[in-house]
Enzyme design. Structure first.
Site, PDB file in Angstrom:
ATOM      1  N   GLY A   1       0.780  -1.235   0.000  1.00  0.00           N
ATOM      2  CA  GLY A   1       0.000   0.000   0.000  1.00  0.00           C
ATOM      3  C   GLY A   1       0.811   1.284   0.000  1.00  0.00           C
TER       4      GLY A   1
ATOM      5  N   GLU B   1       4.324   4.747   5.916  1.00  0.00           N
ATOM      6  CA  GLU B   1       3.114   3.928   5.858  1.00  0.00           C
ATOM      7  C   GLU B   1       2.005   4.666   5.120  1.00  0.00           C
ATOM      8  OE1 GLU B   1       1.986   1.058   5.806  1.00  0.00           O
ATOM      9  OE2 GLU B   1       1.340   0.408   7.769  1.00  0.00           O
ATOM     10  N   ASP B   2       1.167   3.897   4.448  1.00  0.00           N
ATOM     11  CA  ASP B   2       0.008   4.482   3.779  1.00  0.00           C
ATOM     12  C   ASP B   2      -1.016   4.970   4.793  1.00  0.00           C
ATOM     13  OD1 ASP B   2      -0.545   1.874   4.588  1.00  0.00           O
ATOM     14  OD2 ASP B   2      -1.398   1.218   2.688  1.00  0.00           O
TER      15      ASP B   2
ATOM     16  N   ASP C   1      -4.248   2.402  10.993  1.00  0.00           N
ATOM     17  CA  ASP C   1      -5.626   2.009  11.287  1.00  0.00           C
ATOM     18  C   ASP C   1      -5.665   1.513  12.741  1.00  0.00           C
ATOM     19  OD1 ASP C   1      -8.315   1.439  10.494  1.00  0.00           O
ATOM     20  OD2 ASP C   1      -7.788  -0.628  10.062  1.00  0.00           O
TER      21      ASP C   1
ATOM     22  N   THR D   1      -0.299  -3.692  13.150  1.00  0.00           N
ATOM     23  CA  THR D   1       0.822  -4.057  12.291  1.00  0.00           C
ATOM     24  C   THR D   1       2.034  -3.182  12.599  1.00  0.00           C
ATOM     25  OG1 THR D   1      -0.811  -4.515  10.571  1.00  0.00           O
ATOM     26  CG2 THR D   1       1.496  -4.462   9.896  1.00  0.00           C
ATOM     27  N   LEU D   2       1.807  -1.891  12.602  1.00  0.00           N
ATOM     28  CA  LEU D   2       2.919  -0.962  12.766  1.00  0.00           C
ATOM     29  C   LEU D   2       3.583  -1.089  14.142  1.00  0.00           C
ATOM     30  CD1 LEU D   2       4.253   0.913  10.903  1.00  0.00           C
ATOM     31  CD2 LEU D   2       2.797   2.766  11.678  1.00  0.00           C
TER      32      LEU D   2
ATOM     33  N   LYS E   1      -6.372   7.091  10.913  1.00  0.00           N
ATOM     34  CA  LYS E   1      -7.764   6.879  11.346  1.00  0.00           C
ATOM     35  C   LYS E   1      -7.752   6.673  12.856  1.00  0.00           C
ATOM     36  CE  LYS E   1      -9.210   3.692   7.968  1.00  0.00           C
ATOM     37  NZ  LYS E   1     -10.071   2.564   7.554  1.00  0.00           N
TER      38      LYS E   1
ATOM     39  N   ASP F   1      -5.825  -0.380  -1.433  1.00  0.00           N
ATOM     40  CA  ASP F   1      -6.671  -1.286  -2.198  1.00  0.00           C
ATOM     41  C   ASP F   1      -7.902  -1.755  -1.447  1.00  0.00           C
ATOM     42  OD1 ASP F   1      -5.111  -2.940  -0.327  1.00  0.00           O
ATOM     43  OD2 ASP F   1      -6.049  -4.619  -1.381  1.00  0.00           O
TER      44      ASP F   1
HETATM   45  P1  IMP Z   1      -3.514  -1.920  10.999  1.00  0.00           P
HETATM   46  O1  IMP Z   1      -2.602  -2.985  11.511  1.00  0.00           O
HETATM   47  O2  IMP Z   1      -4.940  -2.180  11.377  1.00  0.00           O
HETATM   48  O3  IMP Z   1      -3.100  -0.522  11.420  1.00  0.00           O
HETATM   49  O4  IMP Z   1      -3.491  -2.091   9.429  1.00  0.00           O
HETATM   50  C1  IMP Z   1      -2.935  -1.173   8.587  1.00  0.00           C
HETATM   51  C2  IMP Z   1      -3.000  -1.681   7.169  1.00  0.00           C
HETATM   52  O5  IMP Z   1      -4.329  -2.075   6.836  1.00  0.00           O
HETATM   53  C3  IMP Z   1      -2.634  -0.567   6.220  1.00  0.00           C
HETATM   54  O6  IMP Z   1      -1.255  -0.534   5.973  1.00  0.00           O
HETATM   55  C4  IMP Z   1      -3.474  -0.891   5.005  1.00  0.00           C
HETATM   56  O7  IMP Z   1      -2.780  -1.776   4.147  1.00  0.00           O
HETATM   57  C5  IMP Z   1      -4.697  -1.587   5.560  1.00  0.00           C
HETATM   58  N1  IMP Z   1      -5.830  -0.640   5.708  1.00  0.00           N
HETATM   59  C6  IMP Z   1      -6.312  -0.099   6.845  1.00  0.00           C
HETATM   60  N2  IMP Z   1      -7.343   0.738   6.606  1.00  0.00           N
HETATM   61  C7  IMP Z   1      -7.511   0.735   5.270  1.00  0.00           C
HETATM   62  C8  IMP Z   1      -8.443   1.420   4.388  1.00  0.00           C
HETATM   63  O8  IMP Z   1      -9.309   2.219   4.768  1.00  0.00           O
HETATM   64  N3  IMP Z   1      -8.287   1.148   3.062  1.00  0.00           N
HETATM   65  C9  IMP Z   1      -7.358   0.285   2.567  1.00  0.00           C
HETATM   66  N4  IMP Z   1      -6.478  -0.374   3.355  1.00  0.00           N
HETATM   67  C10 IMP Z   1      -6.563  -0.158   4.686  1.00  0.00           C
HETATM   68 MG    MG Z   2      -3.898  -3.439   2.175  1.00  0.00          MG
END
Ligand code: IMP
Ligand code: MG
Length: 177
Positions: free
Chosen positions: A43, A98-99, A102, A106-107, A130, A158
């Site tokens: 992403g 990072e894109d 959320d 992961t991070l 977010k 995506d």
């Molecule tokens: P986390 O571990 O929940 O913070 O996941 C982060 C990852 O989930 C990001 O790097 C994205 O690849 C994916 N992601 C989270 N929210 C979105 C969204 O609104 N659209 C697309 N991908 C998302």
């Molecule tokens: Mg993704």
């Protein structure tokens, strides 16, 4: 590809990425260490390529692929490295690119892993944040836009591998799924 309404326009992204690049340049230009930008695939690729061209310092780039496994549809705290860095993080100034931040699951795991490699410094830059969705705390040093709890696509992001090539950011709606 079905039409998706613009949420953040190409022009707005371009302007903000330029500002982030200038901020990062100011913070790192006097460092005598190498700046290593680490993008987490896939992403972040579009953001990385634009951001790096707005940073006026010596830098290197590298990539990681991580998969988060566990139950449910959202990411869990269990992160497995699928592709590790080619370069050593030791004594470098690391900036994770990072894109979107959320849940932060992961991070926060990636940060934990990279900290064991004893970099000189470790900071995080995310284009989108977010905050309503956060489960694991992550300190964001550079942030593009704070957004509400919507599923967004485009500019690298995506839905089921689609829409990464949209030049702007849009909110996914039922008719685009
Ligand atoms: P986390 O571990 O929940 O913070 O996941 C982060 C990852 O989930 C990001 O790097 C994205 O690849 C994916 N992601 C989270 N929210 C979105 C969204 O609104 N659209 C697309 N991908 C998302
Ligand atoms: Mg993704």
């Amino acid at each position: 590809m079905s039409k998706i309404d613009v949420f953040i326009s190409e022009e707005q992204i371009k302007q903000r990425v330029k500002e982030l690049g200038e901020e990062i340049t100011r913070d790192y230009k006097n460092s005598d260490r190498k700046l290593l930008l680490i993008a987490i695939l896939k992403g972040s690729v579009v953001f990385l390529t634009d951001l790096m061209r707005n940073i006026d310092c010596d830098l290197m780039i590298d990539f990681m692929i991580v998969s988060s496994y566990g139950s449910g549809t959202s990411s869990s705290g269990n992160v497995k490295i699928v592709k590790d860095l080619d370069s050593s993080a030791y004594q470098h100034d690391i900036l994770i690119v990072e894109d979107i931040l959320d849940s932060g699951n992961t991070l926060s795991k990636v940060i934990e892993i990279l900290k064991t490699r004893t970099p000189h410094s470790l900071k995080v830059c995310a284009l989108l944040d977010k905050p309503d969705r956060r489960v694991s705390h992550v300190d964001l040093d550079y942030k593009g836009f704070e957004i509400p709890d919507e599923f967004i696509v485009g500019y690298g992001l995506d839905y089921d591998e689609r829409y990464r090539n949209l030049p702007y950011i849009g909110v996914l709606t039922a008719e685009n799924m």
